[in-house]
Scaffold this motif. Structure first.
Motif, PDB file in Angstrom:
ATOM      1  N   GLY A 120      32.298  51.498  51.508  1.00 31.07           N
ATOM      2  CA  GLY A 120      31.060  52.235  51.296  1.00 31.07           C
ATOM      3  C   GLY A 120      30.883  53.312  52.403  1.00 31.07           C
ATOM      4  N   TRP A 121      31.621  53.234  53.493  1.00 25.50           N
ATOM      5  CA  TRP A 121      31.495  54.516  54.669  1.00 25.50           C
ATOM      6  C   TRP A 121      30.483  55.218  54.632  1.00 25.50           C
ATOM      7  CZ3 TRP A 121      33.266  60.025  54.950  1.00 25.50           C
ATOM      8  CH2 TRP A 121      33.645  60.337  56.344  1.00 25.50           C
ATOM      9  N   ALA A 122      30.316  56.393  54.312  1.00 28.51           N
ATOM     10  CA  ALA A 122      28.946  57.108  54.658  1.00 28.51           C
ATOM     11  C   ALA A 122      28.049  56.969  53.732  1.00 28.51           C
ATOM     12  CB  ALA A 122      29.234  58.706  54.426  1.00 28.51           C
ATOM     13  N   ALA A 123      28.400  56.057  52.445  1.00 27.58           N
ATOM     14  CA  ALA A 123      27.311  55.736  51.485  1.00 27.58           C
ATOM     15  C   ALA A 123      26.753  54.225  51.605  1.00 27.58           C
ATOM     16  CB  ALA A 123      27.940  55.838  50.228  1.00 27.58           C
TER      17      ALA A 123
ATOM     18  N   ALA B 149      40.948  46.625  43.251  1.00 25.86           N
ATOM     19  CA  ALA B 149      41.122  46.739  44.395  1.00 25.86           C
ATOM     20  C   ALA B 149      40.363  45.956  45.587  1.00 25.86           C
ATOM     21  CB  ALA B 149      41.596  48.094  44.907  1.00 25.86           C
ATOM     22  N   LEU B 150      39.058  46.137  45.536  1.00 32.70           N
ATOM     23  CA  LEU B 150      38.060  45.491  46.319  1.00 32.70           C
ATOM     24  C   LEU B 150      38.075  43.951  46.327  1.00 32.70           C
ATOM     25  CD1 LEU B 150      35.757  45.847  48.219  1.00 32.70           C
ATOM     26  CD2 LEU B 150      34.132  46.054  46.335  1.00 32.70           C
ATOM     27  N   THR B 151      37.912  43.675  45.132  1.00 31.39           N
ATOM     28  CA  THR B 151      37.661  42.099  45.031  1.00 31.39           C
ATOM     29  C   THR B 151      38.972  41.075  45.245  1.00 31.39           C
ATOM     30  OG1 THR B 151      38.016  42.601  42.285  1.00 31.39           O
ATOM     31  CG2 THR B 151      35.745  42.440  43.267  1.00 31.39           C
TER      32      THR B 151
ATOM     33  N   PHE C 166      39.738  50.792  53.339  1.00 33.17           N
ATOM     34  CA  PHE C 166      39.385  51.942  52.652  1.00 33.17           C
ATOM     35  C   PHE C 166      39.401  53.218  53.447  1.00 33.17           C
ATOM     36  CE2 PHE C 166      38.488  48.667  49.390  1.00 33.17           C
ATOM     37  CZ  PHE C 166      39.406  49.128  48.093  1.00 33.17           C
ATOM     38  N   THR C 167      40.187  54.237  53.123  1.00 36.57           N
ATOM     39  CA  THR C 167      39.853  55.357  53.620  1.00 36.57           C
ATOM     40  C   THR C 167      38.987  56.291  52.732  1.00 36.57           C
ATOM     41  OG1 THR C 167      41.697  56.723  52.667  1.00 36.57           O
ATOM     42  CG2 THR C 167      42.106  55.522  54.564  1.00 36.57           C
TER      43      THR C 167
END
Length: 410
Positions: free
Chosen positions: A287-290, A181-183, A190-191
């Motif tokens: 990546g959000w919080a990470a 999905a990412l690539t 992304f949520t």
């Protein structure tokens, strides 16, 4: 650690880069029987004065050694550009930029560029959580199920275990479906809930507290805790309660693909084809919080000391943060923070960028490395290669090195 997915050999642990996407089997550090408490080692407390610390004066001769070592890593690992800052009270400072910020135009790398910092975001998210601990609004030993429903083993995994990478949950960035999905569309958003779904469809890997396993899923959950308890979006809370009080002027948590100018272009081989691409404008929401944050050299030099000395926290809470548990050879991990042979801080990696921000308490020394590729060299992250080459010169008794580990998102 990194935040990308490696398609072949194991990748080097980036003291918390952001997202590295591994394909190899997960690497764990055993902690003995699940029922037994994990051994802890208290990180060294910074001394008020830079006594006899073994840290050299950063003379022109030392600078020439550093220049040579950094250029060698760049050549070997094919790093387009890198920014380095090294300093200690009374010893001078070394600030350099090498190579190019944009391979297409040949624009040089300069110290003032904004950079994506990957898993160094974890240090900000966990600081936000620990501020809520200081406010009495959450407890480190609260179960995550108290705040987020539907977490496997949620009634037994504590916030502490999430922060110290010992939850046993599957790392969403190691899921094949996530990688595709990412690539296939790296600019899509992304949520947090989508990210957790990639993790929760896998069985848990081990009992809570049994092992160390670097895992971006843990930080997504902690970010949701901060949002629920504070009542505001994570990006807003970190800006208001962490970035501003720390006096940082060029550090932000993007809500999309925004990337303030001036910034370096970033290059990655974490692509659908495996060929190197420009990932500058990829959306870091996965990546959000990470691992989604952006910063620059000046802010990270300041943040290194703030993080390691606990300026924003009570002494008791900072002491909890620095109780590191054996994670990897020569390396301990506390609450969202590494101790690598005495250097305290975190690394970061996500497609196109890597970073390393660490502090050596004995010398009150700060090291920051920022570069515009995350492509591994002989199984090691380039940020680790720079950290090792630099510390072998200035602190041979405290060499920064991290063994390889298959993680998709430091």
């Amino acid at each position: 650690m990194t935040t990308h997915r490696r398609r072949s050999a194991v990748v080097a642990v980036v003291a918390a880069g952001l997202l590295s996407l591994p394909v190899a089997a997960p690497a764990y550090a055993e902690a003995g029987p699940a029922a037994a408490p994990a051994p802890t080692v208290t990180a060294p407390v910074p001394s008020p004065t830079p006594a006899s610390d073994g840290f050299p004066r950063l003379t022109p001769a030392v600078a020439r050694q550093l220049d040579e070592a950094i250029r060698k890593v760049m050549t070997d690992a094919k790093v387009p550009g890198v920014i380095v800052a090294l300093s200690a009270p009374g010893k001078g400072e070394y600030v350099r930029a090498f190579g190019v910020a944009d391979k297409a135009t040949g624009a040089p790398m300069t110290p003032g560029l904004n950079m994506r910092i990957g898993s160094e975001t974890k240090t900000f998210t966990v600081t936000a959580l620990l501020e809520l601990v200081d406010d009495g609004k959450v407890g480190l030993d609260d179960p995550i199920g108290k705040y987020v429903a539907g977490v496997p083993n949620g009634d037994r995994i504590t916030l502490r275990q999430l922060a110290e990478m010992r939850s046993g949950l599957f790392n969403y960035s190691e899921d094949e479906g996530f990688f595709k999905a990412l690539t296939s569309d790296p600019r899509r958003p992304f949520t947090p809930q989508e990210l957790l779904a990639y993790s929760f469809k896998h069985p848990v890997l081990f009992e809570p507290g049994a092992k160390f396993y670097y895992d971006n899923t843990n930080l997504i959950l902690l970010g949701l805790v901060v949002e629920k308890v504070s009542g505001v979006p994570l990006a807003d809370y970190i800006d208001r309660e962490v970035v501003e009080p720390a006096g940082l002027k060029h550090t932000l948590f993007p809500t999309g693909a925004e990337f303030p100018e001036p910034h370096a272009h970033g290059y990655t081989d974490q692509t659908a084809t495996g060929k190197t691409e420009d990932a500058t404008d990829w959306n870091p929401s996965w990546g959000w919080a990470a691992g989604a944050m952006i910063s620059d050299l000046t802010d990270l030099r300041s943040w290194a000391k703030t993080l390691a000395t606990g300026t924003l926290l009570t002494p008791a809470t900072q002491a909890e943060r620095l109780k590191v548990i054996d994670a990897l050879p020569g390396t301990g991990y506390g609450l969202g923070i590494f101790n690598v042979h005495g250097w305290i801080g975190h690394n970061g990696s996500l497609p196109g960028y890597e970073s390393l921000t660490v502090y050596l308490p004995q010398a009150q020394a700060t090291l920051v490395v920022l570069l515009n590729t995350d492509t591994a060299y002989q199984g090691s992250e380039p940020s680790t290669l720079f950290g090792r080459a630099i510390t072998e010169i200035v602190t041979p008794e405290h060499v920064f090195t991290l063994p390889a580990q298959p993680v998709t998102g430091h």
